[in-house]
Design a protein around this motif. Structure first.
Motif, mmCIF file in Angstrom:
data_model
loop_
_atom_site.group_PDB
_atom_site.id
_atom_site.type_symbol
_atom_site.label_atom_id
_atom_site.label_comp_id
_atom_site.label_asym_id
_atom_site.label_seq_id
_atom_site.Cartn_x
_atom_site.Cartn_y
_atom_site.Cartn_z
ATOM 1 N N GLU A 1 21.480 39.483 40.076
ATOM 2 C CA GLU A 1 20.766 38.394 41.209
ATOM 3 C C GLU A 1 19.935 37.390 40.143
ATOM 4 N N PRO A 2 19.242 37.970 39.238
ATOM 5 C CA PRO A 2 18.847 36.952 37.960
ATOM 6 C C PRO A 2 19.836 35.741 37.468
ATOM 7 N N LEU A 3 20.986 36.329 37.224
ATOM 8 C CA LEU A 3 21.987 35.547 36.478
ATOM 9 C C LEU A 3 22.924 34.732 37.468
ATOM 10 N N GLY A 4 22.638 35.224 38.916
ATOM 11 C CA GLY A 4 23.656 34.492 39.834
ATOM 12 C C GLY A 4 25.135 34.965 39.664
ATOM 13 N N LEU A 5 25.233 36.423 39.471
ATOM 14 C CA LEU A 5 26.445 36.913 39.443
ATOM 15 C C LEU A 5 26.818 37.226 41.054
ATOM 16 N N SER A 6 26.980 36.436 42.037
ATOM 17 C CA SER A 6 27.069 37.076 43.362
ATOM 18 C C SER A 6 28.493 37.512 43.560
ATOM 19 N N ARG A 7 29.344 37.264 42.807
ATOM 20 C CA ARG A 7 30.810 37.952 42.945
ATOM 21 C C ARG A 7 31.080 39.233 42.124
ATOM 22 N N THR A 8 29.969 39.769 41.586
ATOM 23 C CA THR A 8 30.175 40.866 40.800
ATOM 24 C C THR A 8 29.411 42.279 41.495
ATOM 25 N N SER A 9 30.113 43.380 42.089
ATOM 26 C CA SER A 9 29.796 44.306 42.993
ATOM 27 C C SER A 9 30.299 45.696 42.419
ATOM 28 N N ALA A 10 29.709 46.819 43.186
ATOM 29 C CA ALA A 10 30.187 48.248 42.811
ATOM 30 C C ALA A 10 31.560 48.414 43.640
ATOM 31 N N ARG A 11 31.826 47.689 44.920
ATOM 32 C CA ARG A 11 32.704 47.659 45.727
ATOM 33 C C ARG A 11 33.432 46.454 45.964
ATOM 34 N N PRO A 12 34.763 46.498 46.342
ATOM 35 C CA PRO A 12 35.203 45.236 46.202
ATOM 36 C C PRO A 12 34.984 44.491 47.451
ATOM 37 N N GLN A 13 35.125 42.856 47.311
ATOM 38 C CA GLN A 13 34.586 42.054 48.206
ATOM 39 C C GLN A 13 35.770 41.096 48.538
ATOM 40 N N ALA A 14 35.904 40.638 49.576
ATOM 41 C CA ALA A 14 37.043 39.695 49.580
ATOM 42 C C ALA A 14 36.809 38.259 49.398
ATOM 43 N N PRO A 15 37.504 37.368 48.663
ATOM 44 C CA PRO A 15 39.151 37.914 48.269
ATOM 45 C C PRO A 15 39.119 38.766 47.004
ATOM 46 N N HIS A 16 40.010 39.693 47.012
ATOM 47 C CA HIS A 16 39.848 40.602 45.693
ATOM 48 C C HIS A 16 41.433 40.976 45.629
ATOM 49 N N ALA A 17 41.835 41.232 44.444
ATOM 50 C CA ALA A 17 43.184 41.793 44.242
ATOM 51 C C ALA A 17 43.340 43.161 44.514
ATOM 52 N N GLY A 18 44.487 43.758 44.842
ATOM 53 C CA GLY A 18 44.854 45.235 45.030
ATOM 54 C C GLY A 18 45.494 45.494 43.634
ATOM 55 N N GLY A 19 45.013 46.914 43.322
ATOM 56 C CA GLY A 19 45.743 47.347 42.011
ATOM 57 C C GLY A 19 47.107 47.903 42.313
ATOM 58 N N TRP A 20 47.829 47.626 41.342
ATOM 59 C CA TRP A 20 49.198 48.000 41.180
ATOM 60 C C TRP A 20 49.805 48.718 39.911
ATOM 61 N N ALA A 21 50.681 49.585 40.059
ATOM 62 C CA ALA A 21 51.564 50.103 38.998
ATOM 63 C C ALA A 21 53.072 49.545 39.051
ATOM 64 N N VAL A 22 53.315 48.841 37.911
ATOM 65 C CA VAL A 22 54.520 48.261 37.814
ATOM 66 C C VAL A 22 55.471 49.306 37.095
ATOM 67 N N HIS A 23 56.581 49.795 37.772
ATOM 68 C CA HIS A 23 57.501 50.658 36.916
ATOM 69 C C HIS A 23 58.062 50.125 35.781
ATOM 70 N N PRO A 24 58.110 50.950 34.671
ATOM 71 C CA PRO A 24 58.447 50.518 33.367
ATOM 72 C C PRO A 24 59.903 50.132 33.120
ATOM 73 N N TRP A 25 60.662 50.516 33.891
ATOM 74 C CA TRP A 25 62.100 50.245 33.953
ATOM 75 C C TRP A 25 62.712 49.741 34.940
ATOM 76 N N ALA A 26 61.836 49.103 35.947
ATOM 77 C CA ALA A 26 62.571 48.407 37.095
ATOM 78 C C ALA A 26 61.424 47.322 37.589
ATOM 79 N N ASP A 27 62.075 46.449 38.029
ATOM 80 C CA ASP A 27 60.759 45.464 38.862
ATOM 81 C C ASP A 27 60.400 45.705 40.159
#
Length: 459
Positions: A184-210
């Motif tokens: 709050e003092p630094l104005g970091l309103s988009r930093t949080s312990a749980r995701p808030q939209a819009p946010h990215a989903g996490g993915w694993a990319v196969h090492p040998w295939a797209d």
């Protein structure tokens, strides 16, 4: 740049975007966001590919993993600055019953407490924090792998202990304290312990295939102070500026400077990387970068700050592995620093002349070694060798005729002006070393005395 508010040149922006695009393509990341700030102002941001069908930007949340540790370290430093604890205190003094109470708070901050790198199985990053409800579940049966204080060994459980320490001293949860005292003092309103939209989903990319597979996003429970946070490139740029300049609402410039100094024993004399108090340190491209990297399943991140250049760079990707975000962020710093070197501050005379200070300026001699003593802003002093290598330092003004060393060999040492009965300067005392206006000045009080016959040749 001629001022921190000017936009970057189009050629610089193109170079930054090219670096980001190359990293995203070669690293096969679902998306990659980068941003650069200079002297506290965001001057560029860019993104490649998409998140949930939409183009991400500097306001899109990504999980930042171990960058969380730097936030936790700031909270601990606040407790120290308020006098509620000392960095040399054993953990047991404030958080009894852990089984590793002999380790100090400073050792936990700098990863030199000898603790294991990870908690016992199951893999804590991919399983709910509810599986580890007690600190004993995080530390395991053999928490210490190395002698305490003897070497740097990165430890996630160590920062779990620091989070619990914050809760014990403050009487509130780590998350509540974090939001109240930093976000709050630094104005970091988009930093949080749980995701808030819009946010990215996490993915694993196969090492040998797209092809890709979604990664779980677990609540880490007690391990949260080591890696829970979600943030944006924009918020992290603002946080990077704080790590360079400090903010008295959160932590003073002096205390963040202390965080940036190497704290743990280094394993080589000529170091290229180290660790401060919650901050990673690297030497790259002739300068030093401070900040932190981070990763959790589905996400990799890095925040680097060049204090000398006033540049912060952030790289965030939503993939378990792929782009080297640390290298990307470092290259973003380099591109701006090389293409648009920082202009020095204009020289201006001091507003007030202090005659007693002015008489200290000029040459001084430690024995036969010549030094220059220069007046700088805020009644500060700078001592530097006039020939060859020597022990130079900057000094901040204290009470009366005393100054405190800020860096180099004399960091923390006291420089005092010793005057004669008539008020004239006899010599300078620097941690018991005597500096005189002439080499072994016979008119000064030099320990051991000065031979009455003076200087002579060899017959």
């Amino acid at each position: 740049m001629t001022s921190p508010h000017e936009a970057l040149l189009p050629s610089t922006e193109r170079a930054l975007l090219h670096r980001l695009a190359t990293a995203q393509a070669e690293g096969r990341a679902p998306s990659l966001v980068g941003a650069v700030a200079r002297d506290g102002q965001c001057v560029w941001s860019g993104a490649r590919s998409c998140v949930d069908g939409h183009a991400p930007d500097a306001g899109t949340q990504y999980r930042i993993g171990s960058i969380t540790k730097t936030f936790t370290a700031v909270l601990v430093m606040r407790l120290r600055d308020e006098g509620l604890l000392d960095l040399g205190d054993p953990l047991e003094k404030h958080l009894p019953g852990t089984g590793v109470g002999e380790v100090t708070i400073a050792q936990l901050l700098g990863h030199s407490a000898g603790l294991a790198a990870e908690s016992p199985a199951p893999w804590w990053e991919r399983t709910p924090g509810s599986l580890r409800p007690e600190l004993g579940d995080v530390l395991g049966e053999k928490p210490l792998l190395h002698p305490v204080g003897r070497r740097h060994h990165y430890s996630n459980p160590g920062y779990t202990l620091l989070g619990s320490l914050i809760e014990a001293v403050r009487g509130d949860s780590w998350e509540v304290v974090l939001r109240r005292e930093i976000l709050e003092p630094l104005g970091l309103s988009r930093t949080s312990a749980r995701p808030q939209a819009p946010h990215a989903g996490g993915w694993a990319v196969h090492p040998w295939a797209d092809v890709m597979m979604p990664e779980p996003a677990e609540d880490l429970g007690l391990m949260a102070p080591a890696g829970q946070l979600w943030s944006t490139a924009s918020d992290l740029c603002r946080f990077g500026d704080f790590l360079a300049e400090g903010d008295d609402r959160v932590l003073s410039a002096e205390s963040v400077r202390e965080m940036r100094a190497p704290s743990a024993p280094l394993e080589a004399d000529e170091w290229d990387s180290g660790y401060g108090l919650g901050l990673q340190l690297v030497r790259r491209d002739g300068g030093t970068l401070i900040g932190h990297s981070g990763s959790l399943p589905g996400f990799i991140a890095c925040l680097w700050v060049s204090v000398e250049e006033g540049i912060t760079a952030v790289a965030l990707a939503n993939t378990t592995s792929g782009p080297l975000t640390g290298a990307v962020a470092a290259d973003l710093v380099r591109i701006v620093a090389e293409a648009e070197p920082r202009l020095p501050e204009p020289w201006r005379p001091m507003p007030v002349v202090d005659e007693q200070l002015l008489e200290l300026a000029g040459p001084w001699y430690w024995g036969t070694s010549a030094f220059g003593l220069k007046l700088v802003a805020d009644r500060g002093l700078e001592l530097y060798p006039l020939r060859g290598n020597g022990r130079g330092s900057r000094f901040s003004a204290g009470e009366g005729s005393r100054w405190t060393g800020l860096d180099g060999y004399f960091a923390g040492e006291t420089l005092s002006v010793v005057r004669r009965a008539d008020g004239s300067v006899d010599h300078l005392d620097l941690g018991s070393f005597v500096l005189t206006r002439e080499p072994y000045d016979p008119a000064a009080d030099v320990p051991g005395g000065v031979d009455e016959a003076g200087w002579r040749g060899l017959r």
